[in-house]
Scaffold this motif. Structure first.
Motif, PDB file in Angstrom:
ATOM      1  N   ASP A 140       0.848  -1.189   0.000  1.00 23.81           N
ATOM      2  CA  ASP A 140       0.000   0.000   0.000  1.00 23.81           C
ATOM      3  C   ASP A 140       0.893   1.253   0.000  1.00 23.81           C
ATOM      4  O   ASP A 140       1.841   1.355   0.786  1.00 23.81           O
ATOM      5  N   GLU A 141       0.570   2.197  -0.850  1.00 24.78           N
ATOM      6  CA  GLU A 141       1.379   3.415  -0.962  1.00 24.78           C
ATOM      7  C   GLU A 141       1.521   4.130   0.385  1.00 24.78           C
ATOM      8  O   GLU A 141       2.574   4.698   0.700  1.00 24.78           O
ATOM      9  N   GLN A 142       0.479   4.100   1.175  1.00 22.61           N
ATOM     10  CA  GLN A 142       0.537   4.798   2.468  1.00 22.61           C
ATOM     11  C   GLN A 142       1.619   4.218   3.365  1.00 22.61           C
ATOM     12  O   GLN A 142       2.219   4.932   4.168  1.00 22.61           O
ATOM     13  N   TRP A 143       1.842   2.932   3.249  1.00 25.71           N
ATOM     14  CA  TRP A 143       2.897   2.325   4.070  1.00 25.71           C
ATOM     15  C   TRP A 143       4.278   2.603   3.487  1.00 25.71           C
ATOM     16  O   TRP A 143       5.197   3.009   4.197  1.00 25.71           O
ATOM     17  N   ALA A 144       4.411   2.381   2.185  1.00 21.40           N
ATOM     18  CA  ALA A 144       5.736   2.542   1.565  1.00 21.40           C
ATOM     19  C   ALA A 144       6.239   3.976   1.681  1.00 21.40           C
ATOM     20  O   ALA A 144       7.443   4.217   1.738  1.00 21.40           O
ATOM     21  N   SER A 145       5.302   4.931   1.737  1.00 21.34           N
ATOM     22  CA  SER A 145       5.723   6.331   1.745  1.00 21.34           C
ATOM     23  C   SER A 145       5.827   6.915   3.151  1.00 21.34           C
ATOM     24  O   SER A 145       6.151   8.089   3.310  1.00 21.34           O
ATOM     25  N   THR A 146       5.556   6.095   4.162  1.00 23.49           N
ATOM     26  CA  THR A 146       5.651   6.611   5.538  1.00 23.49           C
ATOM     27  C   THR A 146       6.570   5.751   6.396  1.00 23.49           C
ATOM     28  O   THR A 146       6.581   5.859   7.626  1.00 23.49           O
ATOM     29  N   TYR A 147       7.314   4.892   5.745  1.00 23.89           N
ATOM     30  CA  TYR A 147       8.235   4.002   6.463  1.00 23.89           C
ATOM     31  C   TYR A 147       9.513   3.947   5.631  1.00 23.89           C
ATOM     32  O   TYR A 147       9.661   3.098   4.764  1.00 23.89           O
ATOM     33  N   ASN A 148      10.386   4.919   5.838  1.00 28.73           N
ATOM     34  CA  ASN A 148      11.533   5.069   4.930  1.00 28.73           C
ATOM     35  C   ASN A 148      12.843   5.177   5.686  1.00 28.73           C
ATOM     36  O   ASN A 148      12.877   5.657   6.816  1.00 28.73           O
ATOM     37  N   ASN A 149      13.897   4.763   5.028  1.00 27.10           N
ATOM     38  CA  ASN A 149      15.257   5.015   5.515  1.00 27.10           C
ATOM     39  C   ASN A 149      15.874   6.101   4.651  1.00 27.10           C
ATOM     40  O   ASN A 149      15.953   5.948   3.421  1.00 27.10           O
ATOM     41  N   PHE A 150      16.279   7.179   5.294  1.00 27.56           N
ATOM     42  CA  PHE A 150      16.939   8.268   4.558  1.00 27.56           C
ATOM     43  C   PHE A 150      17.677   9.041   5.650  1.00 27.56           C
ATOM     44  O   PHE A 150      17.166  10.037   6.175  1.00 27.56           O
ATOM     45  N   TYR A 151      18.863   8.545   6.005  1.00 23.74           N
ATOM     46  CA  TYR A 151      19.576   9.050   7.183  1.00 23.74           C
ATOM     47  C   TYR A 151      19.914  10.530   7.085  1.00 23.74           C
ATOM     48  O   TYR A 151      20.119  11.182   8.101  1.00 23.74           O
ATOM     49  N   GLU A 152      19.932  11.065   5.885  1.00 25.90           N
ATOM     50  CA  GLU A 152      20.165  12.496   5.731  1.00 25.90           C
ATOM     51  C   GLU A 152      19.078  13.301   6.455  1.00 25.90           C
ATOM     52  O   GLU A 152      19.286  14.450   6.818  1.00 25.90           O
ATOM     53  N   PHE A 153      17.908  12.684   6.637  1.00 23.68           N
ATOM     54  CA  PHE A 153      16.792  13.383   7.285  1.00 23.68           C
ATOM     55  C   PHE A 153      16.419  12.758   8.629  1.00 23.68           C
ATOM     56  O   PHE A 153      15.366  13.084   9.185  1.00 23.68           O
ATOM     57  N   GLY A 154      17.267  11.878   9.137  1.00 28.16           N
ATOM     58  CA  GLY A 154      17.010  11.314  10.458  1.00 28.16           C
ATOM     59  C   GLY A 154      17.162   9.805  10.472  1.00 28.16           C
ATOM     60  O   GLY A 154      17.158   9.158   9.420  1.00 28.16           O
ATOM     61  N   THR A 155      17.279   9.272  11.683  1.00 23.91           N
ATOM     62  CA  THR A 155      17.499   7.826  11.829  1.00 23.91           C
ATOM     63  C   THR A 155      16.192   7.081  12.105  1.00 23.91           C
ATOM     64  O   THR A 155      16.201   5.889  12.338  1.00 23.91           O
ATOM     65  N   HIS A 156      15.081   7.815  12.098  1.00 22.40           N
ATOM     66  CA  HIS A 156      13.770   7.204  12.320  1.00 22.40           C
ATOM     67  C   HIS A 156      13.157   6.822  10.976  1.00 22.40           C
ATOM     68  O   HIS A 156      13.792   6.977   9.934  1.00 22.40           O
ATOM     69  N   LYS A 157      11.932   6.375  11.030  1.00 22.99           N
ATOM     70  CA  LYS A 157      11.266   5.958   9.790  1.00 22.99           C
ATOM     71  C   LYS A 157      10.282   7.004   9.247  1.00 22.99           C
ATOM     72  O   LYS A 157       9.812   6.865   8.131  1.00 22.99           O
ATOM     73  N   GLN A 158       9.969   8.018  10.035  1.00 23.54           N
ATOM     74  CA  GLN A 158       8.970   9.008   9.584  1.00 23.54           C
ATOM     75  C   GLN A 158       9.635  10.122   8.772  1.00 23.54           C
ATOM     76  O   GLN A 158       9.428  11.316   9.027  1.00 23.54           O
ATOM     77  N   ILE A 159      10.414   9.731   7.805  1.00 23.18           N
ATOM     78  CA  ILE A 159      11.165  10.679   6.984  1.00 23.18           C
ATOM     79  C   ILE A 159      10.220  11.631   6.252  1.00 23.18           C
ATOM     80  O   ILE A 159      10.534  12.804   6.032  1.00 23.18           O
ATOM     81  N   TRP A 160       9.033  11.129   5.892  1.00 23.16           N
ATOM     82  CA  TRP A 160       8.085  11.964   5.141  1.00 23.16           C
ATOM     83  C   TRP A 160       7.799  13.279   5.848  1.00 23.16           C
ATOM     84  O   TRP A 160       7.505  14.281   5.208  1.00 23.16           O
TER      85      TRP A 160
END
Ligand code: MTE
Length: 336
Positions: free
Chosen positions: A91-111
């Protein structure tokens, strides 16, 4: 209500990270990580995700909205049916709210913070061992490429997985533009480095910028895909806009986001995670259920957005297309 048992490496928030001056070098950091600090791929089993807190994002949250993008008219791109998958799309809602992008933090709520990522103007430089080095404005580059949609599996080393409809073009087509020399053996890729824009890059514990790499043979494989969009529209910032890589037979950390430089070289690149933890993360990182990571068994994966646990497949199920790349390399640590 669910009770969350926090792991030692989950306990330390960015703001509480051990100050750099307490460490003499990165080796020291690795030792600190072993003792429980939180800078390696960490909250990775997703317990701090929207999924686990029960806060499922809504369409109104804006989490899936991409900023206005000059390439928006190219979506949705025609699907390439040669890349079908054996499971439902996440589901897009999950894939877009559970991300790894350490430039913006070590959590999953990068969005929630990645809207700081300014994707225009944006340039990509392709240089090194090529006949025609060039720097492209991103929309000029996109104009040279046919876009297509592919359904890919994605398997994170943290033992979660998803299935996503990426849009983009094969990496081989991008490299063809600059005419690689026969002396080039590796492709090194680099993310932007802008601590003002990306708060995670103010954490000097990490060897910014994020770097990844692959061999020329891997780059030429048809599965190696440059991603411009997802779910039928331009990629939202948290996915690594405006240009990221997707290498579905490798752990997700190889799929570098928000690329600004691609260099062809005869030297094997030292990658971001390898630099931080050479005993835990290698250059190859091919998915293999039989080779555990020191902190995560790789035998099973948690399917993002569901309670399902699936057995993980060798090369994430893409062996037919990629196993041949590793003939004669059996002595290499291919699975870390
Ligand atoms: N690229 C950059 N520049 N920075 C990152 O922190 N994380 C990697 C990879 N690419 C990362 C990155 C990891 S660990 C994974 S699993 C995937 O991006 C996550 O991609 P997704 O957020 O689209 O699921």
């Amino acid at each position: 209500m669910s009770i969350r048992i926090r792991k030692p490496w989950d306990m330390l928030r960015e703001s509480e990270a051990t100050p750099e001056h307490l460490f003499f070098n990165r080796r020291g950091l690795i030792k600190a990580a072993a003792a429980g600090a939180a800078f390696v791929l960490a909250g990775c089993d997703g317990e701090d995700s929207a999924a686990d807190t029960g806060r499922k994002p809504t369409a109104q949250s804006g989490a899936t909205e991409a900023p206005p993008d000059p390439s928006a008219g190219r979506y949705p791109a025609k699907r390439n049916d040669g890349f079908a998958i054996d499971r439902p799309l996440t589901d897009e809602q999950w894939a877009s709210t559970y991300n790894n992008f350490y430039e913006f933090g070590t959590h999953k709520q990068i969005w929630a913070t990645a809207d700081r990522l300014k994707t225009r103007p944006w340039t990509v430089t392709i240089d090194g061992m090529v006949a025609k080095p060039a720097t492209y404005a991103i929309d000029d580059l996109f104009a040279k490429m046919d876009f297509e949609e592919r359904l890919y599996r994605h398997r994170c080393v943290e033992a979660w997985s998803m299935a996503v409809p990426w849009t983009g073009f094969p990496l081989s087509r991008l490299l063809a533009l600059v005419e690689p020399l026969s002396s080039a053996k590796y492709v090194r890729m680099e993310t932007f480095n802008d601590p003002e824009m990306a708060p995670g890059q103010r954490q000097s514990l990490y060897p910014w910028p994020y770097v990844e790499g692959l061999t020329i043979e891997e780059a030429a494989n048809d599965l190696a895909f440059m991603v411009t969009g997802v779910y039928g529209k331009p990629a939202a910032p948290q996915f690594g806009a405006p240009l990221r890589l997707a290498l579905p037979w490798k752990y997700g950390f190889k799929s570098i986001k928000s690329i600004v430089r691609i260099t062809l070289t005869d030297q094997r690149p030292v990658t971001f995670w390898q630099d931080l933890g050479p005993d835990e993360y290698g250059f190859w990182a091919n998915v293999n259920p039989q080779v555990p990571h020191p902190r995560w068994s790789q035998a099973f994966e948690r399917v993002l957005g569901s309670d399902e646990r699936r057995p993980t497949l060798l090369f994430n199920g893409y062996g037919e297309m990629v196993a041949g790349l590793y003939k004669g390399l059996e002595r290499e640590p291919l699975y870390m």
